[in-house]
Write an enzyme that holds these catalytic residues in place. Structure first.
Site, PDB file in Angstrom:
ATOM      1  N   ARG A  90       0.838  -1.196   0.000  1.00  0.00           N
ATOM      2  CA  ARG A  90       0.000   0.000   0.000  1.00  0.00           C
ATOM      3  C   ARG A  90       0.874   1.247   0.000  1.00  0.00           C
ATOM      4  NH1 ARG A  90      -2.107   2.608   5.076  1.00  0.00           N
ATOM      5  NH2 ARG A  90      -3.712   4.138   4.494  1.00  0.00           N
ATOM      6  N   LYS A 100     -13.266   2.043   1.096  1.00  0.00           N
ATOM      7  CA  LYS A 100     -12.950   2.015   2.523  1.00  0.00           C
ATOM      8  C   LYS A 100     -14.209   2.359   3.324  1.00  0.00           C
ATOM      9  CE  LYS A 100      -8.959   3.904   3.683  1.00  0.00           C
ATOM     10  NZ  LYS A 100      -7.859   4.893   3.721  1.00  0.00           N
ATOM     11  N   THR A 108      -6.213  -1.494  10.283  1.00  0.00           N
ATOM     12  CA  THR A 108      -6.001  -0.544  11.389  1.00  0.00           C
ATOM     13  C   THR A 108      -5.694  -1.228  12.719  1.00  0.00           C
ATOM     14  OG1 THR A 108      -7.649   0.901  10.340  1.00  0.00           O
ATOM     15  CG2 THR A 108      -6.764   1.584  12.469  1.00  0.00           C
TER      16      THR A 108
END
Length: 474
Positions: A34, A218, A276
């Site tokens: 990413r 997202k 996350t």
């Protein structure tokens, strides 16, 4: 090549901006890298893309690059001292002048229209929840708030307000510019931040023109959670981005929401990334906490296609160790957690291709002699259908186009291999037979389930065959 089902996405940053570190991440098991376009500049992004492509060429495989667009994210301006400690009960102003330095009384933001969007009583979180404000009033273009939870806030910290209030466009001018840059560099997937509805995804896709690549929506706002079914129909994949999602929604709801979003994605046959703070403590420690290990394992058991490391590999002190730990946890959860996963769904496919994929997975589960499922695909669709069935054996997809192979890097259980375009069905079967044996994924006499299109070249998955490697094609 890793034979686990769940894929690993690693965020590149200062801690991994070298050929040695990218190579080490790939060796640890990272398939998707990413590049966060919210941070850095063009020269840095060029370097990161180049590093991934160099390692990919060096290894002879197809590592993918996921470009993450900034989205309509509001940020604080600069503080005179770089940071400020807000005290509960104090007054704090959010101002439209982002250039003027801030202090304990207030700061500028990157969104001039904030005062028009909020209402008295609205909750505003700063710096991913480090401090909490409640809107008291607006004074022209200034938002006057009370600090209800003290905390340390740094320059450039995020400003989170209820997403349904914001008048910001879903695709900002900065997104448009950075999308063009990402596509120009050859990004394999694009992540769209702060999606609110399916129309947001459609708008981004329209901007891609002829260079369309898969979009990862997202999920980090309340409207996105409420509109997930429509978003899944429009997007190619989703990411459960628990950072901003956990700021917008009550913290205690996130674990159940994660499971609900994963189930919705599975019903829609869309891959999903869980992201996350997966191994957050490893930004500063060489080992994860037990709770973090459990979090990664639960994401695997819930059916995630991929797990993503962010700060752990972008700025952490132990990026390679974090990737290695994530892979080890995912492997054990995948190997020993079968009894805790949902049972295979009954076949509900109305199309021929879906039914073939479902049958392939069920044959592999019922026949202990089957060591793999293999397919030949030019678009990647057959491999995607097989992945959605969560077969008990690896899926080896023979794919002529490099961009399709890289896009498949996000698909659970799929390992994309290079292939030529066959002249006919017999040659297609032969190239899969030879490829599996040449790569060492199977041996003479092993049984594999083959799914493909027959005659070769048609865009319809209609062939299912149990084949013993090394035997005559007939």
């Amino acid at each position: 090549m890793n034979r686990r089902g769940v894929k690993l996405v690693c965020t590149l940053g200062p801690a991994t901006a070298s050929l040695e570190r990218v190579r080490a991440l790939a060796e640890a098991g990272c398939e998707v890298f990413r590049v966060n376009l919210s941070h850095g500049d063009r020269a840095q992004w060029d370097e990161l893309f180049s590093l991934v492509r160099s390692v990919s060429e060096e290894r002879g495989d197809d590592l993918a690059v996921l470009s993450d667009l900034p989205g309509p994210k509001i940020r604080l301006g600069q503080f005179e001292a770089g940071e400020v400690e807000l005290e509960a009960g104090g007054r704090f102003e959010l101002r439209p002048d982002v250039e003027s330095p801030g202090d304990a009384t207030g700061a500028g933001t990157t969104y001039d229209g904030l005062a028009a969007d909020v209402r008295p009583g609205d909750r505003i979180l700063l710096a991913d929840g480090a401090a909490e404000l409640v809107v008291a009033s607006t004074d022209g273009s200034i938002v006057v708030s009370e600090v209800v939870r003290a905390g340390l806030v740094r320059s450039g910290g995020g400003v989170n307000v209820p997403a349904e209030r914001l008048g910001l466009p879903a695709v900002t001018e900065r997104d448009r510019t950075r999308l063009a840059e990402a596509l120009g560099r050859g990004a394999d997937l694009v992540a769209q931040s702060f999606v609110r509805n399916a129309a947001d995804v459609a708008e981004l896709r329209a901007l891609m023109g002829e260079r369309a690549v898969p979009i990862v929506a997202k999920i980090e706002t309340r409207p996105a959670v409420e509109g997930i079914e429509a978003i899944l129909r429009e997007a190619d994949a989703i990411m459960v981005a628990r950072g901003d999602l956990g700021v917008e929604l009550p913290m205690e709801e996130i674990p159940i929401l994660q499971k609900e979003l994963l189930q919705a994605a599975q019903r829609a046959s869309r891959p999903v990334i869980v992201a996350t703070q997966m191994l957050e403590s490893m930004t500063a420690a060489p080992r994860p906490t037990r709770a973090e290990a459990t979090d990664v394992a639960n994401a695997v058991l819930d059916g995630a296609d991929a797990i993503m490391l962010s700060a752990e590999t972008a700025i952490g002190a132990y990026p390679v160790e974090a990737a290695t730990a994530a892979v080890r946890i995912a492997e054990v959860a995948g190997e020993r957690g079968a009894e805790f996963r949902s049972p295979p769904a009954s076949c509900t496919h109305e199309d021929e291709a879906g039914a073939v994929a479902h049958a392939a997975a069920r044959i592999a589960a019922a026949d202990r002699d089957v060591v793999a499922i293999t397919c030949y695909t030019q678009t990647g669709r057959t491999a995607a259908l097989l992945s959605a069935e969560r077969p008990s054996v690896p899926v080896y997809a023979f794919v002529p186009k490099s961009e399709v192979r890289r896009a498949l890097a996000l698909r659970w259980g799929v390992h994309a291999l290079r292939a030529r375009i066959p002249d006919d069905t017999d040659e297609m079967i032969a190239l899969m037979d030879e490829g599996l044996r040449a790569e060492g994924f199977a041996r003479d006499g092993d049984a594999v389930v083959m799914a493909a299109s027959s005659p070769a070249g048609i865009m319809r998955t209609n062939m299912l065959k149990v084949h013993h490697l090394g035997s005559a094609v007939r």
